[in-house]
Enzyme design. Sequence first.
Site, PDB file in Angstrom:
ATOM      1  N   ARG A   1      81.534  82.437  67.799  1.00  0.00           N
ATOM      2  CA  ARG A   1      82.678  81.652  67.754  1.00  0.00           C
ATOM      3  C   ARG A   1      83.857  82.388  68.463  1.00  0.00           C
ATOM      4  O   ARG A   1      85.000  81.990  68.347  1.00  0.00           O
ATOM      5  CB  ARG A   1      83.011  81.814  66.084  1.00  0.00           C
ATOM      6  CG  ARG A   1      83.130  80.570  65.781  1.00  0.00           C
ATOM      7  CD  ARG A   1      83.296  80.379  64.066  1.00  0.00           C
ATOM      8  NE  ARG A   1      83.622  79.561  63.461  1.00  0.00           N
ATOM      9  CZ  ARG A   1      82.473  78.591  62.552  1.00  0.00           C
ATOM     10  NH1 ARG A   1      81.359  79.112  62.568  1.00  0.00           N
ATOM     11  NH2 ARG A   1      82.897  77.689  61.891  1.00  0.00           N
TER      12      ARG A   1
ATOM     13  N   ARG B   1      91.433  75.616  59.899  1.00  0.00           N
ATOM     14  CA  ARG B   1      90.081  75.984  60.855  1.00  0.00           C
ATOM     15  C   ARG B   1      90.670  75.565  62.427  1.00  0.00           C
ATOM     16  O   ARG B   1      89.917  76.301  63.221  1.00  0.00           O
ATOM     17  CB  ARG B   1      89.000  75.308  60.054  1.00  0.00           C
ATOM     18  CG  ARG B   1      88.652  75.963  58.864  1.00  0.00           C
ATOM     19  CD  ARG B   1      87.699  75.223  57.841  1.00  0.00           C
ATOM     20  NE  ARG B   1      86.436  75.015  58.328  1.00  0.00           N
ATOM     21  CZ  ARG B   1      85.587  74.001  57.976  1.00  0.00           C
ATOM     22  NH1 ARG B   1      86.117  72.915  57.170  1.00  0.00           N
ATOM     23  NH2 ARG B   1      84.387  73.813  58.237  1.00  0.00           N
TER      24      ARG B   1
HETATM   25  P1  AMP Z   1      81.011  76.675  59.451  1.00  0.00           P
HETATM   26  O1  AMP Z   1      79.937  75.908  58.341  1.00  0.00           O
HETATM   27  O2  AMP Z   1      80.073  76.844  60.732  1.00  0.00           O
HETATM   28  O3  AMP Z   1      82.385  75.679  59.571  1.00  0.00           O
HETATM   29  O4  AMP Z   1      81.648  78.092  59.057  1.00  0.00           O
HETATM   30  C1  AMP Z   1      82.158  78.038  57.702  1.00  0.00           C
HETATM   31  C2  AMP Z   1      82.670  79.261  57.688  1.00  0.00           C
HETATM   32  O5  AMP Z   1      82.135  80.503  57.713  1.00  0.00           O
HETATM   33  C3  AMP Z   1      84.049  79.540  58.773  1.00  0.00           C
HETATM   34  O6  AMP Z   1      85.080  78.801  58.653  1.00  0.00           O
HETATM   35  C4  AMP Z   1      84.046  81.005  58.861  1.00  0.00           C
HETATM   36  O7  AMP Z   1      84.894  81.564  57.841  1.00  0.00           O
HETATM   37  C5  AMP Z   1      82.588  81.607  58.637  1.00  0.00           C
HETATM   38  N1  AMP Z   1      81.840  81.833  59.811  1.00  0.00           N
HETATM   39  C6  AMP Z   1      80.729  80.951  60.273  1.00  0.00           C
HETATM   40  N2  AMP Z   1      80.363  81.503  61.418  1.00  0.00           N
HETATM   41  C7  AMP Z   1      81.138  82.238  61.831  1.00  0.00           C
HETATM   42  C8  AMP Z   1      81.147  83.349  62.921  1.00  0.00           C
HETATM   43  N3  AMP Z   1      80.405  83.036  63.946  1.00  0.00           N
HETATM   44  N4  AMP Z   1      82.127  83.913  63.036  1.00  0.00           N
HETATM   45  C9  AMP Z   1      83.163  84.193  62.091  1.00  0.00           C
HETATM   46  N5  AMP Z   1      82.938  83.435  61.033  1.00  0.00           N
HETATM   47  C10 AMP Z   1      82.121  82.720  60.849  1.00  0.00           C
END
Ligand code: AMP
Length: 220
Positions: free
Chosen positions: A90, A169
């Site tokens: 990310r 986000r």
């Molecule tokens: P997602 O389900 O991929 O939208 O992830 C949910 C949350 O998990 C994100 O808003 C971040 O807080 C955290 N997160 C997931 N993957 C990452 C990553 N590669 N780097 C940093 N934070 C992450």
Amino acid sequence: MALDIVMLGPPGAGKGTQAARLARLYGLPAISTGDMLREAVQAGSDLGQRVKAVMDRGDLVSDDLMIEIVRERLVRDDTAKGVVLDGFPRTLRQAEALDQMADGRNLVAIEVAVPAEEIIRRLSSRRICRDCAAIADPETLAGGGATCARCGGPLVQRADDREDVVRERLHVYERTVRPMLDYYRARPSFRTVDGRQPPDRVFDAIVEAVERLTAVGQKD
Ligand code: AMP
């Protein structure tokens, strides 16, 4: 050679659903860092306690921690043939770290592109099952259904799917993920697909992109 497929795109683009389908098609494990973190929060583990507040406000967990989590996951035996990564990398630093970890493997990056207004609409109306975390089918919601089709659990809004958090986000996405996208965009192993299409069409477009990219890779 191992095939690693990196799914890129904003939250709510449908990456998770598509990553799971791709993983089934190619017989690879789907690794979703968001799911891994949510499971840790649900289990109340040390990791979960460290990341809960950051996730609830829609911010990113630190690069060091994320790189460590993925590094530990990628040494497991089931990754030998490749993986489908969803939610990682990310940031530019995470992308560079992944390149080091994936040294000698075939890496393709697919962006599922969806405009911000569509993302806000999709995520703020999304509901998940409180018990098994499955995403509710939009048709169930439209029909007024309030329970999970899979396990019967109650449907709730994910803390980070509230509209104000979704906006945060997306803001984080623009600031940190865009520069990383440019890093991948400069490579021949990158493709963008239009994520506004129906999910089956998006899937077909992704598979076609992967097939083309890997065919190119084999000729090289
Ligand atoms: P997602 O389900 O991929 O939208 O992830 C949910 C949350 O998990 C994100 O808003 C971040 O807080 C955290 N997160 C997931 N993957 C990452 C990553 N590669 N780097 C940093 N934070 C992450």
